[in-house]
Design a protein around this motif. Structure first.
Motif, PDB file in Angstrom:
ATOM      1  N   PHE A  39      45.251  16.287  34.465  1.00  0.00           N
ATOM      2  CA  PHE A  39      46.011  17.510  34.204  1.00  0.00           C
ATOM      3  C   PHE A  39      46.992  17.706  35.353  1.00  0.00           C
ATOM      4  CE2 PHE A  39      42.336  17.918  31.558  1.00  0.00           C
ATOM      5  CZ  PHE A  39      42.750  18.647  30.454  1.00  0.00           C
ATOM      6  N   PRO A  40      48.249  18.056  35.049  1.00  0.00           N
ATOM      7  CA  PRO A  40      49.270  18.096  36.093  1.00  0.00           C
ATOM      8  C   PRO A  40      49.099  19.193  37.145  1.00  0.00           C
ATOM      9  CG  PRO A  40      50.207  18.694  33.954  1.00  0.00           C
ATOM     10  CD  PRO A  40      48.787  18.273  33.722  1.00  0.00           C
ATOM     11  N   GLU A  41      48.562  20.343  36.770  1.00  0.00           N
ATOM     12  CA  GLU A  41      48.427  21.452  37.723  1.00  0.00           C
ATOM     13  C   GLU A  41      47.039  22.076  37.619  1.00  0.00           C
ATOM     14  OE1 GLU A  41      51.605  24.329  37.360  1.00  0.00           O
ATOM     15  OE2 GLU A  41      53.130  22.763  37.494  1.00  0.00           O
ATOM     16  N   PRO A  42      46.037  21.436  38.236  1.00  0.00           N
ATOM     17  CA  PRO A  42      44.690  21.999  38.155  1.00  0.00           C
ATOM     18  C   PRO A  42      44.557  23.286  38.952  1.00  0.00           C
ATOM     19  CG  PRO A  42      44.711  20.039  39.544  1.00  0.00           C
ATOM     20  CD  PRO A  42      46.091  20.189  38.974  1.00  0.00           C
ATOM     21  N   LYS A  43      43.659  24.127  38.497  1.00  0.00           N
ATOM     22  CA  LYS A  43      43.278  25.313  39.264  1.00  0.00           C
ATOM     23  C   LYS A  43      42.515  24.834  40.503  1.00  0.00           C
ATOM     24  CE  LYS A  43      44.130  28.547  35.943  1.00  0.00           C
ATOM     25  NZ  LYS A  43      45.008  29.657  36.092  1.00  0.00           N
ATOM     26  N   SER A  44      42.295  25.717  41.438  1.00  0.00           N
ATOM     27  CA  SER A  44      41.596  25.354  42.671  1.00  0.00           C
ATOM     28  C   SER A  44      40.163  24.910  42.362  1.00  0.00           C
ATOM     29  CB  SER A  44      41.562  26.541  43.625  1.00  0.00           C
ATOM     30  OG  SER A  44      40.678  27.538  43.138  1.00  0.00           O
ATOM     31  N   ALA A  45      39.605  24.133  43.283  1.00  0.00           N
ATOM     32  CA  ALA A  45      38.212  23.699  43.132  1.00  0.00           C
ATOM     33  C   ALA A  45      37.276  24.910  43.059  1.00  0.00           C
ATOM     34  CB  ALA A  45      37.828  22.778  44.287  1.00  0.00           C
ATOM     35  N   LEU A  46      37.588  25.944  43.822  1.00  0.00           N
ATOM     36  CA  LEU A  46      36.779  27.157  43.790  1.00  0.00           C
ATOM     37  C   LEU A  46      36.816  27.788  42.403  1.00  0.00           C
ATOM     38  CD1 LEU A  46      35.039  29.276  45.211  1.00  0.00           C
ATOM     39  CD2 LEU A  46      37.147  30.434  45.896  1.00  0.00           C
ATOM     40  N   PHE A  47      38.007  27.911  41.823  1.00  0.00           N
ATOM     41  CA  PHE A  47      38.132  28.469  40.474  1.00  0.00           C
ATOM     42  C   PHE A  47      37.339  27.619  39.483  1.00  0.00           C
ATOM     43  CE2 PHE A  47      39.830  28.882  36.265  1.00  0.00           C
ATOM     44  CZ  PHE A  47      40.084  30.236  36.127  1.00  0.00           C
ATOM     45  N   GLN A  48      37.530  26.304  39.546  1.00  0.00           N
ATOM     46  CA  GLN A  48      36.847  25.413  38.604  1.00  0.00           C
ATOM     47  C   GLN A  48      35.330  25.536  38.713  1.00  0.00           C
ATOM     48  OE1 GLN A  48      38.290  21.425  39.236  1.00  0.00           O
ATOM     49  NE2 GLN A  48      40.351  21.920  38.532  1.00  0.00           N
ATOM     50  N   SER A  49      34.832  25.664  39.929  1.00  0.00           N
ATOM     51  CA  SER A  49      33.376  25.692  40.110  1.00  0.00           C
ATOM     52  C   SER A  49      32.758  27.064  39.864  1.00  0.00           C
ATOM     53  CB  SER A  49      33.011  25.193  41.512  1.00  0.00           C
ATOM     54  OG  SER A  49      33.476  26.096  42.489  1.00  0.00           O
ATOM     55  N   THR A  50      33.583  28.078  39.707  1.00  0.00           N
ATOM     56  CA  THR A  50      33.048  29.426  39.459  1.00  0.00           C
ATOM     57  C   THR A  50      33.509  29.923  38.088  1.00  0.00           C
ATOM     58  OG1 THR A  50      34.901  30.403  40.695  1.00  0.00           O
ATOM     59  CG2 THR A  50      32.842  30.017  41.908  1.00  0.00           C
ATOM     60  N   LEU A  51      34.646  30.576  38.043  1.00  0.00           N
ATOM     61  CA  LEU A  51      35.134  31.169  36.793  1.00  0.00           C
ATOM     62  C   LEU A  51      35.346  30.143  35.692  1.00  0.00           C
ATOM     63  CD1 LEU A  51      37.679  33.763  38.239  1.00  0.00           C
ATOM     64  CD2 LEU A  51      35.394  34.205  37.317  1.00  0.00           C
ATOM     65  N   GLY A  52      35.950  29.010  36.042  1.00  0.00           N
ATOM     66  CA  GLY A  52      36.230  27.990  35.032  1.00  0.00           C
ATOM     67  C   GLY A  52      34.978  27.422  34.409  1.00  0.00           C
TER      68      GLY A  52
END
Length: 151
Positions: A52-65
């Protein structure tokens, strides 16, 4: 198609595409034309393999995402903004001819089903197993079925 049962698997997606391609006309009930809707779905499938060209932050991915995906998986249903492009994705075609988009989605799903390499993290959900990515793609396409009608 609004009158079609929701897809429950990637094999269902292929059968749904068969019905869609046989239809004389289909349309999106959102501002996006069908060509854009189908390209958007294909982009998502391809990006699970290509990145994916513009991933969300690792923190976002590991929590909200990851929490959002867990809810979708538990409910067996996804809900997202049906006209929100994938961040950083190429522009979507807003043309009247939707049949090439159906072929493009078919090709992306076939590629995913045959793909044996490592999958890239989802831009919002983070790292997913192959089974979870297949489910994410299925739920994503099923959610877009809500906006598709046969005319």
């Amino acid at each position: 198609m609004a009158d079609s049962p929701k897809v429950q698997s990637l094999d269902d997606v292929m059968r749904w595409l068969d019905r869609l391609e046989r239809a004389t006309q289909v349309q999106s009930t959102t501002p996006w034309k069908m060509s854009a809707v189908l390209e958007h779905m294909a982009q998502s499938v391809d990006m699970s393999m290509d990145g994916f060209p513009e991933p969300k932050s690792a923190l976002f991915q590991s929590t909200l995402g990851s929490a959002a995906f867990a809810v979708f998986r538990l409910r067996g249903k996804m809900s997202h903004g049906l006209t929100e492009p994938i961040p950083g994705a190429p522009a979507l075609p807003q043309v009247d001819d939707w049949k090439p988009g159906a072929a493009r989605l078919r090709s992306a799903v076939q590629r995913f089903q045959a793909y044996a390499g490592p999958l890239k993290p989802h831009f919002a959900y983070g790292a997913l197993s192959r089974a979870d990515f297949a489910l994410a793609h299925t739920l994503h396409i099923a959610n877009h079925q809500d906006e598709i009608t046969v005319v």
